[in-house]
Structures are given as structure tokens and as C-alpha cells.
Write a protein that holds these residues in place. Sequence first.
Motif, PDB file in Angstrom:
ATOM      1  N   GLY A   1       0.870  -1.421   0.010  1.00 25.51           N
ATOM      2  CA  GLY A   1      -0.018   0.214   0.118  1.00 25.51           C
ATOM      3  C   GLY A   1       1.066   1.251  -0.032  1.00 25.51           C
ATOM      4  N   ASN A   2       2.031   1.176  -0.522  1.00 28.37           N
ATOM      5  CA  ASN A   2       2.962   2.394  -0.366  1.00 28.37           C
ATOM      6  C   ASN A   2       3.341   2.927  -1.821  1.00 28.37           C
ATOM      7  OD1 ASN A   2       3.013   2.182   2.432  1.00 28.37           O
ATOM      8  ND2 ASN A   2       4.589   0.915   2.556  1.00 28.37           N
ATOM      9  N   LEU A   3       2.856   2.317  -2.785  1.00 27.82           N
ATOM     10  CA  LEU A   3       3.226   2.807  -4.211  1.00 27.82           C
ATOM     11  C   LEU A   3       3.362   4.065  -4.563  1.00 27.82           C
ATOM     12  CD1 LEU A   3       4.147   1.807  -6.885  1.00 27.82           C
ATOM     13  CD2 LEU A   3       1.665   1.374  -7.545  1.00 27.82           C
ATOM     14  N   MET A   4       1.906   4.563  -4.353  1.00 28.63           N
ATOM     15  CA  MET A   4       1.659   6.004  -4.632  1.00 28.63           C
ATOM     16  C   MET A   4       2.446   7.122  -3.598  1.00 28.63           C
ATOM     17  SD  MET A   4       0.198   5.804  -7.450  1.00 28.63           S
ATOM     18  CE  MET A   4      -0.189   7.525  -7.633  1.00 28.63           C
ATOM     19  N   LYS A   5       2.567   6.642  -2.410  1.00 31.78           N
ATOM     20  CA  LYS A   5       3.533   7.535  -1.274  1.00 31.78           C
ATOM     21  C   LYS A   5       4.747   7.478  -1.985  1.00 31.78           C
ATOM     22  CE  LYS A   5       4.534   7.452   3.162  1.00 31.78           C
ATOM     23  NZ  LYS A   5       4.753   6.757   4.568  1.00 31.78           N
ATOM     24  N   LYS A   6       5.471   6.683  -2.282  1.00 26.28           N
ATOM     25  CA  LYS A   6       6.779   6.480  -2.620  1.00 26.28           C
ATOM     26  C   LYS A   6       6.697   7.002  -3.981  1.00 26.28           C
ATOM     27  CE  LYS A   6       9.818   4.051  -1.112  1.00 26.28           C
ATOM     28  NZ  LYS A   6      10.848   4.501  -0.352  1.00 26.28           N
ATOM     29  N   MET A   7       5.925   6.927  -4.855  1.00 26.33           N
ATOM     30  CA  MET A   7       6.085   7.819  -6.010  1.00 26.33           C
ATOM     31  C   MET A   7       6.126   9.248  -6.078  1.00 26.33           C
ATOM     32  SD  MET A   7       6.692   5.492  -8.530  1.00 26.33           S
ATOM     33  CE  MET A   7       7.575   4.658  -7.231  1.00 26.33           C
TER      34      MET A   7
END
Length: 124
Positions: free
Chosen positions: A61-67
Motif C-alpha cells: 500500500g506504499n506505491l503512490m506514497k513512494k512515487m
Amino acid sequence: MNKENLNLNYSQQTDGLLYPLIQISSQAEADQQPLGKYGRMSLNYLRNHHPHRLMSLKMQGNLMKKMHQIDQEANERMQQLTDQLLRLQPIPQTEDTLERTRHLNQIKSTAEELVLNEIILRPR
């Protein structure tokens, strides 16, 4: 299949269709915020070269936060490098607008190449 079996929330649009409200990450704010140029580049790089890492970030659940973090980091670094290069190679004092524009574009191109190698093309 009806919508009650899926345990999803839906929103009805003006076209009369129901659209599922799906989140990519665990933070709705990150999903709603548009992804910048460097975030999109990093996402494409992960998708094409590191699909397992991409899947791992999605599952956590961290994809968009990381991007978004990568996009912000890349934009900050781009600004720093552009400022440093302009101090080393100031814009020529000439009336030729095309020459000044060419010089600035060359500096931005150099800074962007560095940002790509330092930040975007590095798996996280």
C-alpha cells in the motif's frame, strides 16, 4: 454479480453508471493527488524493469506514497542542480534570446540527466 457481493463502495456519475471507489495505497490523499513528471517516470521504470518491486510496493500500500516522494525529491534535486550549473555557467549577457534559451535548455537537460541517473533509475 451485483455490487453488494464485492464489499466495495461505489459512486454514481452523471452518465448513470456506478464506479467503484478503489484505492491503490493505504492513504487516500496519495491516490487522489496527481503524480508529477518524475513520479510517472519512476513508476514506468519500475513497471518495465522491476515488476516484482512494483508489486511489492502495491501490496504494502506504499506505491503512490513512494512515487510522490520520488517526484518531490527529483524536483528538489533538479532545482538544486540547475542553480549550481547556472552559477558555474551563467546565462550569456547577449541580446540574442535564442542563445540564452539554448544555454538554459542545455543546463536543464544536463540537470535532468543527472536526476534521472541519481533518483529515477534507482530501484527503491
